[in-house]
Design an enzyme around this catalytic site. Structure first.
Site, PDB file in Angstrom:
ATOM      1  N   SER A  82      33.525  40.914  35.368  1.00  0.00           N
ATOM      2  CA  SER A  82      32.529  40.484  36.352  1.00  0.00           C
ATOM      3  C   SER A  82      31.090  40.372  35.868  1.00  0.00           C
ATOM      4  CB  SER A  82      32.564  41.406  37.570  1.00  0.00           C
ATOM      5  OG  SER A  82      33.625  41.027  38.398  1.00  0.00           O
ATOM      6  N   SER A 101      32.474  38.877  39.644  1.00  0.00           N
ATOM      7  CA  SER A 101      31.905  39.133  40.954  1.00  0.00           C
ATOM      8  C   SER A 101      30.384  39.254  40.940  1.00  0.00           C
ATOM      9  CB  SER A 101      32.501  40.414  41.526  1.00  0.00           C
ATOM     10  OG  SER A 101      32.133  41.522  40.710  1.00  0.00           O
ATOM     11  N   LYS A 145      22.527  43.983  41.479  1.00  0.00           N
ATOM     12  CA  LYS A 145      23.747  43.683  42.244  1.00  0.00           C
ATOM     13  C   LYS A 145      23.816  44.602  43.454  1.00  0.00           C
ATOM     14  CE  LYS A 145      28.740  43.032  41.389  1.00  0.00           C
ATOM     15  NZ  LYS A 145      29.790  43.133  40.343  1.00  0.00           N
TER      16      LYS A 145
HETATM   17  N1  GLN Z   1      37.770  39.112  38.777  1.00  0.00           N
HETATM   18  C1  GLN Z   1      38.322  40.411  38.576  1.00  0.00           C
HETATM   19  C2  GLN Z   1      38.786  40.961  39.887  1.00  0.00           C
HETATM   20  O1  GLN Z   1      38.738  40.272  40.835  1.00  0.00           O
HETATM   21  C3  GLN Z   1      37.318  41.295  37.945  1.00  0.00           C
HETATM   22  C4  GLN Z   1      36.278  41.740  38.884  1.00  0.00           C
HETATM   23  C5  GLN Z   1      35.292  42.675  38.279  1.00  0.00           C
HETATM   24  O2  GLN Z   1      35.158  42.759  37.059  1.00  0.00           O
HETATM   25  N2  GLN Z   1      34.615  43.406  39.134  1.00  0.00           N
HETATM   26  O3  GLN Z   1      39.189  42.081  39.990  1.00  0.00           O
END
Ligand code: GLN
Length: 475
Positions: A168, A144, A69
Site C-alpha cells: 500500500s 491503499s 494517511k
Molecule cells: N492491496 C492489499 C490489500 O488490499 C494491500 C493493502 C495494504 O498494503 N494495506 O490488502
C-alpha cells in the site's frame, strides 16, 4: 524564486534553514493549494499554520508540512481510516511516528484519503469517495495509501506518510510516479496506527524523490516502548549520494518479472531500467523465489485473519459509530457493524473469521504461516548471492476508476510483486522508472532487513539515471 510548491521537501527545508523561506509562508502556500484539491486526496486540512516555534535550535525538518494517511491517530483531528465506523472520531493521542516528525519540525498539513482500514489497491474502498490519479483523473491512484500518493504527486503536499501491509505504499507510489519506501518490519513504531494486519503493517514515506524519502525516514525510525515489535534501527539513516552501482549484484526473480500477469508496457520499462542499472555498473542475473507465486494466497488468509481480530473492537460501545435501536446489545453490535463497515472489509472479516475457526485453523492459517516461512527463506537464500532483488512494482499502470471494482481477485493481483517482501518483513522501495502510455511505471528494489541505507543509495543512483520527470502531474 521558483514557485515554492515546486521545491522538494529537502530543498524547502534548506531554504528555510538558510533564512530564504518563511515556514509560515510555506505552510500557507500548501494550505491554499490543498483548498483546491480536485483529487479528493484529503479528508481534513489544517485551519492555520502552526504558531512559529521559538526553538533555540532550528528543527531538522524546518517546518516543511506533512500530509498523513488518515489511519494515523492525530490528537483532536479526525482519524477515520477511510471508514464510516470511525466517522468523526478524534483520538485523544497522536501516533508515535507523527508526534516524532512533528517534534523534528514537520507540522501536520492534512489527513489523506485511503481505502477503508487500508484494504484495497485503488482507493475505491474509501467511505469518503475515491481519489483521482493526478496523471489522468479518470484513473485510480492505487491504494491503499492513494490519497498520500496522489497528494505528493500532484504537489498538494511536499511529502506524506503512508502504510504498507502488502503493497500500500509501493503500489500507489508506482501508479502516481513518486517514491515510496516500505521499511523493515519493526523499524517504525506502529503505536497509534489504526491496525489492519499487525504482523505486516509498516509506516513509510511517500515523497517526490529518494533524498526526501531518506530525510523523512531518518526521523521515523526507532524503538518505541509503546510498540513491543519495534526495534532500534542499527545505524543512522544517511542522505543518499551514490552515483554508480559498481559491484552491486541485482537478482531478477523470474516468478515476479515475467508472465502474462505483467503488462507488456510495464515489462518494457522494467527492461530499460535494468539496462540503465547495468550501465551504472551493476550486474544483473536471473534468480528464483520459488514460493513467491504462493505469496498472494498466503497473504489473503493471514491478513484477513489478523484483520478479523483487530476489527472486533468496533462494536459501537467504545468509540465511533453506534446504531442503537433499543433492541438489545447484540442487535446494537450487529447494526453498528452492518452500517459501519464497507463490503470489502466485511468480506475480509468473513474470510478471516472462517480461516481462524476451530477445525479450519490448521488447514488455512497454519498452512499460510508455513508458506510465509518458505517465502522468507527464499529471500534469505537469494541475498546470499545478490545485494538486491528487483521487480516491477505493480503489474499494470494506473487503471480506470471502476475497472476492477466488480472483481476482487483482479484487484488483489495488483500486489503480486509487493506482497512477498511484506510476508518476509524486509524493506523495499518503489521509484518511478519511466512511463507506459503516458502513465508512470515503478521499479521495486528489495534488500535484507535493515538494508534501508543501501537501498536508498542504490535508488538514488538509479533515480539520476532514469531521469523521470514528475512535474507534469503537478500542473
Ligand atoms: N492491496 C492489499 C490489500 O488490499 C494491500 C493493502 C495494504 O498494503 N494495506 O490488502
Amino acid at each position: 524564486m521558483t514557485d515554492i510548491l515546486d521545491l522538494t521537501a529537502k530543498q524547502a527545508a534548506d531554504a528555510v534553514a538558510a533564512g530564504e523561506l518563511d515556514p509560515t509562508e510555506l505552510f500557507e502556500a500548501y494550505r491554499t493549494r490543498a483548498a483546491a484539491d480536485e483529487l479528493n486526496a484529503y479528508t481534513w486540512v489544517a485551519d492555520e499554520a502552526p504558531a512559529a516555534a521559538a526553538a533555540a535550535q532550528p528543527a531538522p525538518l524546518a517546518g516543511v508540512p506533512l500530509a498523513v494517511k488518515d489511519l494515523f491517530c492525530t490528537e483532536g483531528v479526525p482519524s477515520q481510516a477511510g471508514s464510516r465506523i470511525l466517522e468523526g472520531y478524534r483520538p485523544p493521542y497522536t501516533a508515535t511516528v507523527v508526534a516524532g516528525l512533528h517534534r523534528a519540525g514537520a507540522p501536520l498539513l492534512a489527513k489523506t484519503n485511503q481505502d477503508e482500514f487500508a484494504m484495497g489497491s485503488s482507493n475505491e474502498n474509501s467511505a469518503y469517495g475515491p481519489v483521482r490519479n493526478p496523471w489522468d483523473h479518470d484513473r485510480v491512484p492505487g491504494g491503499s495509501s492513494g490519497g498520500s500518493a496522489a497528494a505528493v504527486a500532484a504537489g498538494l503536499a511536499p511529502w506524506a506518510l503512508g502504510t504498507d501491509t502488502g503493497g500500500s505504499i509501493r503500489q500507489p507510489a508506482a501508479l502516481c510516479g513518486i517514491v515510496g519506501l516500505k521499511p523493515t518490519y519493526g523499524a517504525v513504531s506502529r503505536y497509534g496506527m489504526i491496525a489492519f494486519a499487525s504482523s505486516l503493517d509498516q509506516a513509510g514515506p511517500l515523497t517526490r524523490d529518494v533524498t526526501d524519502a531518506a530525510l523523512l525516514f531518518r526521523h521515523m525510525v526507532g524503538r518505541d516502548a509503546c510498540d513491543s515489535t519495534s526495534l532500534e534501527f542499527p545505524e543512522e539513516i544517511r542522505l543518499p549520494s551514490a552515483e554508480r552501482l559498481d559491484g552491486i549484484r541485482l537478482g531478477v526473480p523470474a516468478e515476479l518479472s515475467e508472465g502474462g500477469g505483467i503488462e507488456a508496457g510495464v515489462r518494457e520499462v522494467f527492461q530499460r531500467a535494468l539496462a540503465k542499472a547495468e550501465e551504472l555498473g551493476a550486474s544483473i542475473e536471473e534468480c528464483s523465489l520459488p514460493h513467491a507465486p504462493h505469496a498472494l494466497s498466503a497473504y489473503y488468509v493471514l491478513a484477513p485473519a489478523e484483520a478479523s481480530s483487530n476489527l472486533a473492537r468496533y462494536d459501537g460501545v467504545r468509540y465511533g459509530l453506534r446504531h442503537d435501536a433499543d433492541e438489545g446489545l447484540v442487535a446494537m453490535y450487529t447494526h453498528t457493524r452492518h452500517d459501519g463497515f464497507g463490503p470489502e472489509v466485511k468480506r475480509r472479516i468473513l474470510i478471516g473469521t472462517y480461516a481462524l475457526s476451530s477445525g479450519y485453523y490448521e488447514a488455512y492459517y497454519g498452512r499460510a504461516q508455513q508458506v510465509r516461512t518458505k517465502i522468507a527463506e527464499d529471500f534469505t537464500h537469494a541475498f546470499e548471492r545478490f545485494d538486491f532483488i528487483v521487480t516491477p512494482t505493480a503489474p499494470t499502470v494506473a487503471f480506470k476508476l471502476g475497472e476492477k471494482t466488480a472483481d476482487p481477485l483482479a484487484m488483489y493481483l495488483n500486489d503480486y510483486c509487493t506482497v512477498p517482501m511484506s510476508l518476509a518483513g524486509i524493506p523495499a522501495i518503489s521509484i518511478p522508472a519511466g512511463v507506459s502510455d503516458g502513465l508512470p511505471v515503478g521499479f521495486q528494489l528489495a534488500g535484507p532487513a535493515f538494508s534501508e541505507n543501501r537501498i536508498l543509495d542504490a535508488s538514488y543512483a538509479l533515480e539520476q539515471a532514469f531521469g523521470f520527470d514528475g512535474s507534469k502531474a503537478r500542473r
